[in-house]
Scaffold this motif. Structure first.
Motif, PDB file in Angstrom:
ATOM      1  N   VAL A 247       5.839  -2.128 -20.574  1.00 18.57           N
ATOM      2  CA  VAL A 247       4.903  -2.506 -19.514  1.00 18.57           C
ATOM      3  C   VAL A 247       3.579  -1.803 -19.796  1.00 18.57           C
ATOM      4  O   VAL A 247       3.398  -0.630 -19.465  1.00 18.57           O
ATOM      5  CB  VAL A 247       5.436  -2.107 -18.131  1.00 18.57           C
ATOM      6  CG1 VAL A 247       4.471  -2.546 -17.043  1.00 18.57           C
ATOM      7  CG2 VAL A 247       6.819  -2.705 -17.912  1.00 18.57           C
ATOM      8  N   PHE A 255      -2.021  -6.730 -17.752  1.00 22.77           N
ATOM      9  CA  PHE A 255      -0.721  -6.382 -18.329  1.00 22.77           C
ATOM     10  C   PHE A 255      -0.425  -7.263 -19.540  1.00 22.77           C
ATOM     11  O   PHE A 255      -0.812  -8.430 -19.582  1.00 22.77           O
ATOM     12  CB  PHE A 255       0.394  -6.558 -17.295  1.00 22.77           C
ATOM     13  CG  PHE A 255       0.424  -5.472 -16.261  1.00 22.77           C
ATOM     14  CD1 PHE A 255       1.281  -4.389 -16.391  1.00 22.77           C
ATOM     15  CD2 PHE A 255      -0.430  -5.522 -15.167  1.00 22.77           C
ATOM     16  CE1 PHE A 255       1.298  -3.378 -15.443  1.00 22.77           C
ATOM     17  CE2 PHE A 255      -0.417  -4.513 -14.213  1.00 22.77           C
ATOM     18  CZ  PHE A 255       0.449  -3.434 -14.350  1.00 22.77           C
ATOM     19  N   VAL A 335       9.997   3.881 -15.484  1.00 18.86           N
ATOM     20  CA  VAL A 335       9.758   3.131 -14.251  1.00 18.86           C
ATOM     21  C   VAL A 335      11.086   2.900 -13.536  1.00 18.86           C
ATOM     22  O   VAL A 335      11.182   2.959 -12.321  1.00 18.86           O
ATOM     23  CB  VAL A 335       9.088   1.786 -14.568  1.00 18.86           C
ATOM     24  CG1 VAL A 335       8.863   0.987 -13.297  1.00 18.86           C
ATOM     25  CG2 VAL A 335       7.767   2.027 -15.298  1.00 18.86           C
ATOM     26  N   SER A 353       6.453   2.382 -18.945  1.00 18.15           N
ATOM     27  CA  SER A 353       5.093   2.002 -18.577  1.00 18.15           C
ATOM     28  C   SER A 353       4.102   2.812 -19.396  1.00 18.15           C
ATOM     29  O   SER A 353       4.300   4.005 -19.638  1.00 18.15           O
ATOM     30  CB  SER A 353       4.883   2.257 -17.089  1.00 18.15           C
ATOM     31  OG  SER A 353       3.523   2.164 -16.765  1.00 18.15           O
ATOM     32  N   LEU A 392       7.794  -2.679 -10.230  1.00 16.92           N
ATOM     33  CA  LEU A 392       6.462  -2.100 -10.431  1.00 16.92           C
ATOM     34  C   LEU A 392       5.738  -1.944  -9.094  1.00 16.92           C
ATOM     35  O   LEU A 392       5.045  -0.948  -8.861  1.00 16.92           O
ATOM     36  CB  LEU A 392       5.641  -2.970 -11.371  1.00 16.92           C
ATOM     37  CG  LEU A 392       6.168  -3.093 -12.807  1.00 16.92           C
ATOM     38  CD1 LEU A 392       5.244  -3.950 -13.652  1.00 16.92           C
ATOM     39  CD2 LEU A 392       6.334  -1.712 -13.435  1.00 16.92           C
ATOM     40  N   ILE A 397       2.999   1.033  -9.387  1.00 15.80           N
ATOM     41  CA  ILE A 397       2.292   0.780 -10.636  1.00 15.80           C
ATOM     42  C   ILE A 397       1.481  -0.494 -10.470  1.00 15.80           C
ATOM     43  O   ILE A 397       0.391  -0.630 -10.989  1.00 15.80           O
ATOM     44  CB  ILE A 397       3.295   0.675 -11.804  1.00 15.80           C
ATOM     45  CG1 ILE A 397       3.924   2.052 -12.024  1.00 15.80           C
ATOM     46  CG2 ILE A 397       2.613   0.173 -13.063  1.00 15.80           C
ATOM     47  CD1 ILE A 397       5.071   2.057 -12.992  1.00 15.80           C
TER      48      ILE A 397
END
Length: 404
Positions: A247, A255, A335, A353, A392, A397
């Motif tokens: 990620v 992303f 994560v 991440s 997420l 995030i």
DNA sequence: AAGTCGGGGGA
DNA sequence: TCCCCAGACTT
């Protein structure tokens, strides 16, 4: 006896069959606390407890439950923690919650007494076709079938019924067969006799046909095919597959997404880049993280991958990792983990991440693209990707609009 | 129709 | 380990 070869029995044969079963029950029945009388409350509680639970386990629970909650009213008024305490260790805890809901229903709708009509009984929370039939036949002497695993096993052998008992619709076939053959005068004893027979004689693996009161009527026994019944398809267990999800955010907050190839599962769909790892590697990363979590010098996931001895790791992945390792900055903490079950596969996905390293642009592959979170809606994400995105958000995030 | 819910026992 | 056991509810 020629009875056994007949698919349909005559009235007389049916009567003889019932007699054999009921006579056997009269002498061989198990003495159980809930059989002292046919009080609907006691029968109800016992039937709920016995769902997916063996008799020996249930007995002490039943006795204590009757002490603590001696009536439907007591059950309806019981505090929930007390209720759960009474159920502690039995499992399937929704059973006892549903039972209290039903007790309250009975208090308000039926003056605190179990209703007698089968359709009213089965309308109560937690009472399905089996339990409704059991209560109706045992307590109110109605010729209702009570088809459970035992009955399907016995009847599939009696009549060599090949229908797959793993399928929900098959239960109706057996209910029909029981309706044809149930004792009209002693339906409760008849159903309970089937339960005892299934538990002690007509057992799954090695049925004791030599002492079975129904052997003369049993098609499977006649054919020597007892253990071919019941027919039950077992679905293959999903094969586990392990992934690391990368990620990665760039400086614009976009992303990295990757389109899966046109072959195989989720072909052509977009997800965070997923890299398959071995089970051993996956476990290694999970354990490594956990053991390091206390210390300040927690490694990143990709540090752990780099430490891997290589035997558990595909070379292609290691090469790719070298690039990503230099071009991305990975967070120390994972994560989290996402799992998803397909019909034949179970995915375990560990999410790492990271951020694109300042001043060094990540080299994207043909099938990769930077995508702003606002544009996620334009993609049809497969379920695992949806779960990853949800995770997420949960970990902040990704920030939802309402938060900002 | 399939997934989910627990825990214990036996092959 | 896997299957089975007096299943029912939710999706």
């Amino acid at each position: 006896m020629t009875v056994s070869r007949m698919r349909e029995w005559t009235e007389e044969q049916t009567c003889l069959f019932q007699e054999s079963l009921l006579n056997w029950y009269q002498t061989e029945q198990r003495l159980l606390p809930w059989r002292e009388n046919t009080d609907p409350y006691r029968v109800w509680v016992s039937e709920i407890m016995l769902q997916q639970t063996q008799v020996a386990t249930v007995i002490p629970y039943f006795l204590r439950f009757m002490e603590w909650f001696p009536s439907i009213q007591a059950l309806a008024e019981a505090p929930e923690d007390r209720l759960l305490k009474a159920w502690e260790g039995l499992g399937y805890y929704s059973r006892v919650r549903n039972m209290q809901t039903a007790a309250k229903q009975i208090m308000t709708d039926y003056g605190g007494k179990m209703p007698k009509r089968p359709e009213d009984i089965s309308a109560l929370k937690g009472i399905g076709p089996y339990t409704a039939g059991a209560i109706a036949s045992i307590c109110f002497h109605l010729p209702e079938p009570a088809v459970d695993g035992n009955v399907m096993r016995i009847y599939s052998r009696l009549f060599s019924i090949c229908d797959d008992i793993a399928q929900a619709k098959t239960r109706k076939i057996f209910e029909g067969k029981v309706r044809q053959t149930i004792s009209p005068t002693q339906p409760g004893d008849f159903n309970q006799a089937l339960m005892d027979l299934g538990a002690t004689v007509c057992t799954p693996t090695s049925p004791k046909c030599d002492i079975c009161p129904l052997a003369a009527y049993c098609s499977a026994h006649h054919a020597g095919r007892m253990t071919d019944y019941p027919v039950k398809t077992k679905k293959p267990k999903p094969v586990p597959v392990y992934y690391l999800a990368q990620v990665i955010q760039n400086s614009r907050g976009e992303f990295l997404l990757e389109q899966r190839n046109s072959q195989g599962v989720l072909s052509g769909m977009w997800t965070f880049p997923l890299r398959e790892v071995t089970k051993a590697a996956y476990r290694c990363y999970l354990d490594g993280w956990r053991s390091y979590q206390q210390s300040k010098e927690a490694p990143t996931l990709f540090d752990l991958v780099a430490e891997d001895d290589g035997e558990t790791q595909a070379n292609a992945f290691l090469e790719e990792l070298a690039v990503f390792g230099s071009q991305a900055v990975w967070q120390k903490q994972p994560v989290g983990e996402v799992t998803h079950i397909f019909s034949h596969l179970k995915w375990f996905i560990l999410l790492a991440s990271g951020f694109e390293r300042a001043g060094s642009e990540l080299t994207l592959k043909e099938n990769q693209r930077w995508v702003a979170p606002e544009d996620f809606a334009a993609f049809v994400f497969p379920k695992p990707q949806q779960k990853m995105v949800a995770l997420l958000y949960k970990n902040n995030i990704l920030k939802s609009v309402s938060d900002s």
